[in-house]
Scaffold this motif. Sequence first.
Motif, mmCIF file in Angstrom:
data_model
loop_
_atom_site.group_PDB
_atom_site.id
_atom_site.type_symbol
_atom_site.label_atom_id
_atom_site.label_comp_id
_atom_site.label_asym_id
_atom_site.label_seq_id
_atom_site.Cartn_x
_atom_site.Cartn_y
_atom_site.Cartn_z
ATOM 1 N N HIS A 32 0.850 -1.193 0.000
ATOM 2 C CA HIS A 32 0.000 0.000 0.000
ATOM 3 C C HIS A 32 0.885 1.243 0.000
ATOM 4 C CE1 HIS A 32 -3.309 -2.695 0.838
ATOM 5 N NE2 HIS A 32 -2.599 -3.203 1.825
ATOM 6 N N ALA A 33 1.575 1.454 -1.110
ATOM 7 C CA ALA A 33 2.547 2.548 -1.201
ATOM 8 C C ALA A 33 1.911 3.915 -0.986
ATOM 9 C CB ALA A 33 3.248 2.506 -2.548
ATOM 10 N N ASP A 34 0.605 4.015 -1.218
ATOM 11 C CA ASP A 34 -0.081 5.288 -1.023
ATOM 12 C C ASP A 34 -0.654 5.430 0.385
ATOM 13 O OD1 ASP A 34 -1.948 3.279 -1.415
ATOM 14 O OD2 ASP A 34 -3.335 4.553 -2.528
ATOM 15 N N GLY A 35 -0.512 4.391 1.193
ATOM 16 C CA GLY A 35 -0.998 4.433 2.572
ATOM 17 C C GLY A 35 -0.085 5.270 3.444
ATOM 18 N N PRO A 36 -0.382 5.361 4.738
ATOM 19 C CA PRO A 36 0.400 6.225 5.623
ATOM 20 C C PRO A 36 1.825 5.725 5.835
ATOM 21 C CG PRO A 36 -1.172 4.928 6.875
ATOM 22 C CD PRO A 36 -1.470 4.687 5.427
ATOM 23 N N ALA A 37 2.739 6.671 5.873
ATOM 24 C CA ALA A 37 4.139 6.369 6.170
ATOM 25 C C ALA A 37 4.428 6.783 7.610
ATOM 26 C CB ALA A 37 5.061 7.123 5.220
ATOM 27 N N LEU A 38 5.167 5.956 8.306
ATOM 28 C CA LEU A 38 5.614 6.296 9.651
ATOM 29 C C LEU A 38 6.975 6.978 9.541
ATOM 30 C CD1 LEU A 38 4.682 3.007 11.505
ATOM 31 C CD2 LEU A 38 3.423 5.163 11.465
ATOM 32 N N VAL A 39 7.178 8.008 10.315
ATOM 33 C CA VAL A 39 8.409 8.784 10.267
ATOM 34 C C VAL A 39 9.135 8.639 11.603
ATOM 35 C CG1 VAL A 39 9.345 11.107 10.016
ATOM 36 C CG2 VAL A 39 7.399 10.392 8.618
ATOM 37 N N PHE A 40 10.409 8.275 11.526
ATOM 38 C CA PHE A 40 11.220 8.051 12.714
ATOM 39 C C PHE A 40 12.477 8.911 12.669
ATOM 40 C CE2 PHE A 40 8.962 4.124 11.774
ATOM 41 C CZ PHE A 40 8.342 3.853 12.971
ATOM 42 N N THR A 41 12.931 9.349 13.826
ATOM 43 C CA THR A 41 14.201 10.067 13.903
ATOM 44 C C THR A 41 15.343 9.061 13.758
ATOM 45 O OG1 THR A 41 14.445 9.806 16.293
ATOM 46 C CG2 THR A 41 13.205 11.757 15.508
ATOM 47 N N LYS A 42 16.523 9.580 13.511
ATOM 48 C CA LYS A 42 17.695 8.721 13.423
ATOM 49 C C LYS A 42 17.894 7.966 14.737
ATOM 50 C CE LYS A 42 22.603 8.704 12.460
ATOM 51 N NZ LYS A 42 23.811 9.458 12.156
ATOM 52 N N ALA A 43 17.738 8.650 15.870
ATOM 53 C CA ALA A 43 17.926 8.005 17.189
ATOM 54 C C ALA A 43 16.911 6.888 17.407
ATOM 55 C CB ALA A 43 17.822 9.049 18.299
ATOM 56 N N GLU A 44 15.675 7.097 16.986
ATOM 57 C CA GLU A 44 14.652 6.054 17.129
ATOM 58 C C GLU A 44 15.010 4.824 16.305
ATOM 59 O OE1 GLU A 44 10.715 8.817 17.965
ATOM 60 O OE2 GLU A 44 11.367 8.504 15.905
#
Length: 77
Positions: free
Chosen positions: A48-60
């Motif tokens: 589901h490439a158009d679904g929601p993306a989760l965004v993480f910091t480098k530290a996470e």
Amino acid sequence: MTAIYNGMPGDANSELIWKKSQRSGPQGNCVEVATLPGGGVAMRNSRHADGPALVFTKAEMEAFLGGVQDGEFGYLV
């Protein structure tokens, strides 16, 4: 560059270069990741490439991948 935020549509930013594991099967059973400006990472479901993306910091991501390497999440599969 389009705004980057947690839950953004995975295909909203054409400048991101998505990569998935070579272990992914032909049915798209994998997640894809993209490096973000500033060192963060976006992650989306490859089916589901158009679904929601989760965004993480480098530290996470460092903390999570360290746990994976240490075997802390092996019970999930």
